[in-house]
Motif scaffolding. Structure first.
Motif, PDB file in Angstrom:
ATOM      1  N   ASP A  16       0.980  -1.439  -0.070  1.00 32.61           N
ATOM      2  CA  ASP A  16       0.005  -0.158   0.013  1.00 32.61           C
ATOM      3  C   ASP A  16       0.996   1.270   0.242  1.00 32.61           C
ATOM      4  OD1 ASP A  16      -2.285  -1.654  -0.035  1.00 32.61           O
ATOM      5  OD2 ASP A  16      -2.789  -1.167   1.943  1.00 32.61           O
ATOM      6  N   ILE A  17       1.858   1.339   0.870  1.00 34.29           N
ATOM      7  CA  ILE A  17       2.873   2.441   0.994  1.00 34.29           C
ATOM      8  C   ILE A  17       3.227   2.662  -0.366  1.00 34.29           C
ATOM      9  CG2 ILE A  17       4.923   3.087   1.894  1.00 34.29           C
ATOM     10  CD1 ILE A  17       4.059   1.955   4.631  1.00 34.29           C
ATOM     11  N   SER A  19       2.654   1.452  -3.394  1.00 34.52           N
ATOM     12  CA  SER A  19       1.659   2.078  -4.508  1.00 34.52           C
ATOM     13  C   SER A  19       1.093   3.432  -4.342  1.00 34.52           C
ATOM     14  CB  SER A  19       0.483   0.869  -4.658  1.00 34.52           C
ATOM     15  OG  SER A  19      -0.159   1.002  -3.462  1.00 34.52           O
ATOM     16  N   SER A  20       0.984   3.937  -3.238  1.00 38.32           N
ATOM     17  CA  SER A  20       0.621   5.297  -3.051  1.00 38.32           C
ATOM     18  C   SER A  20       1.634   6.511  -2.971  1.00 38.32           C
ATOM     19  CB  SER A  20      -0.251   5.233  -1.898  1.00 38.32           C
ATOM     20  OG  SER A  20       0.545   5.203  -0.591  1.00 38.32           O
ATOM     21  N   MET A  21       2.847   5.934  -2.307  1.00 39.76           N
ATOM     22  CA  MET A  21       3.699   6.998  -2.133  1.00 39.76           C
ATOM     23  C   MET A  21       4.937   6.995  -3.060  1.00 39.76           C
ATOM     24  SD  MET A  21       4.149   6.899   2.146  1.00 39.76           S
ATOM     25  CE  MET A  21       5.409   8.195   2.052  1.00 39.76           C
ATOM     26  N   ASP A  23       5.077   4.607  -6.384  1.00 39.75           N
ATOM     27  CA  ASP A  23       4.974   4.241  -7.861  1.00 39.75           C
ATOM     28  C   ASP A  23       3.707   4.834  -8.433  1.00 39.75           C
ATOM     29  OD1 ASP A  23       7.157   2.687  -8.258  1.00 39.75           O
ATOM     30  OD2 ASP A  23       6.221   1.222  -6.582  1.00 39.75           O
ATOM     31  N   GLY A  24       2.740   5.393  -7.351  1.00 46.94           N
ATOM     32  CA  GLY A  24       1.368   5.898  -8.005  1.00 46.94           C
ATOM     33  C   GLY A  24       0.461   4.956  -8.642  1.00 46.94           C
ATOM     34  N   GLU A  25       0.929   3.402  -8.358  1.00 48.23           N
ATOM     35  CA  GLU A  25      -0.164   2.347  -8.936  1.00 48.23           C
ATOM     36  C   GLU A  25       0.731   1.005  -8.215  1.00 48.23           C
ATOM     37  OE1 GLU A  25       0.484   0.997 -13.050  1.00 48.23           O
ATOM     38  OE2 GLU A  25       1.426   2.917 -13.211  1.00 48.23           O
ATOM     39  N   ALA A  26      -0.265  -0.028  -8.175  1.00 45.73           N
ATOM     40  CA  ALA A  26       0.301  -1.232  -7.584  1.00 45.73           C
ATOM     41  C   ALA A  26       0.940  -2.236  -8.594  1.00 45.73           C
ATOM     42  CB  ALA A  26      -0.872  -1.924  -7.161  1.00 45.73           C
ATOM     43  N   ASN A 101       1.827   2.332  10.516  1.00 42.78           N
ATOM     44  CA  ASN A 101       0.568   1.644  10.199  1.00 42.78           C
ATOM     45  C   ASN A 101       0.844   0.352  11.076  1.00 42.78           C
ATOM     46  OD1 ASN A 101      -0.779   1.872   7.217  1.00 42.78           O
ATOM     47  ND2 ASN A 101       1.020   3.046   7.241  1.00 42.78           N
TER      48      ASN A 101
END
Length: 155
Positions: A16-17, A19-21, A23-26, A101
């Protein structure tokens, strides 16, 4: 008290970290296949959790990977030089978010310390590795660790 954090939860937190912080995607952070990696030129960032359960959340990788993570997190170009301060800020922030988290999963919470960054993770003799999750970020080795540190316990 023992940590109520499972290895699957550590993997979800890390994905989650990233993909959000970062790469901008999973899809760019996956489980490492095979033996856990031996890191050349390691960089480790960690944050301590203090309270009813005390421990340390740590993120280990190699220096070039830490530079790439810093560039991604700080919005730098691929050829931009990463200063020591930028590296400490970026990988320290990643460890801080992992630690936050993990703290959220603990039934009684606690306090989160400030992130630190070094070539080695300082540990006391009574430190116990709860989880070590070997990952690959864009094919590069990265390890997320959760340590129990009884000497940090507070009454």
């Amino acid at each position: 008290m023992s940590a109520e954090v499972e290895v699957d939860q550590v993997l979800v937190i890390a994905r989650d970290i990233f993909s959000s912080m970062i790469d901008g995607e999973a899809g760019f952070l996956e489980s490492w296949v095979g033996e856990p990696p031996v890191l050349a030129e390691p960089v480790v960032a960690w944050v301590d959790l203090r309270g009813p359960w005390s421990g340390r959340a740590a993120l280990r990788t190699e220096t070039p990977t830490a530079h790439n993570l810093s560039r991604a997190l700080l919005g730098m170009s691929a050829d931009e030089e990463v200063s020591d301060a930028d590296l400490a800020d970026a990988v320290g922030e990643l460890a801080n978010v992992v630690g936050g988290n993990v703290k959220a999963l603990l039934p009684e919470g606690g306090k989160l310390g400030l992130p630190e960054v070094a070539a080695e993770l300082p540990l006391t003799a009574d430190a116990v590795l709860m989880h070590g999750v070997a990952l690959a970020w864009r094919g590069r080795p990265l390890v997320v660790e959760i340590w129990a540190l009884p000497t940090l316990d507070q009454p």
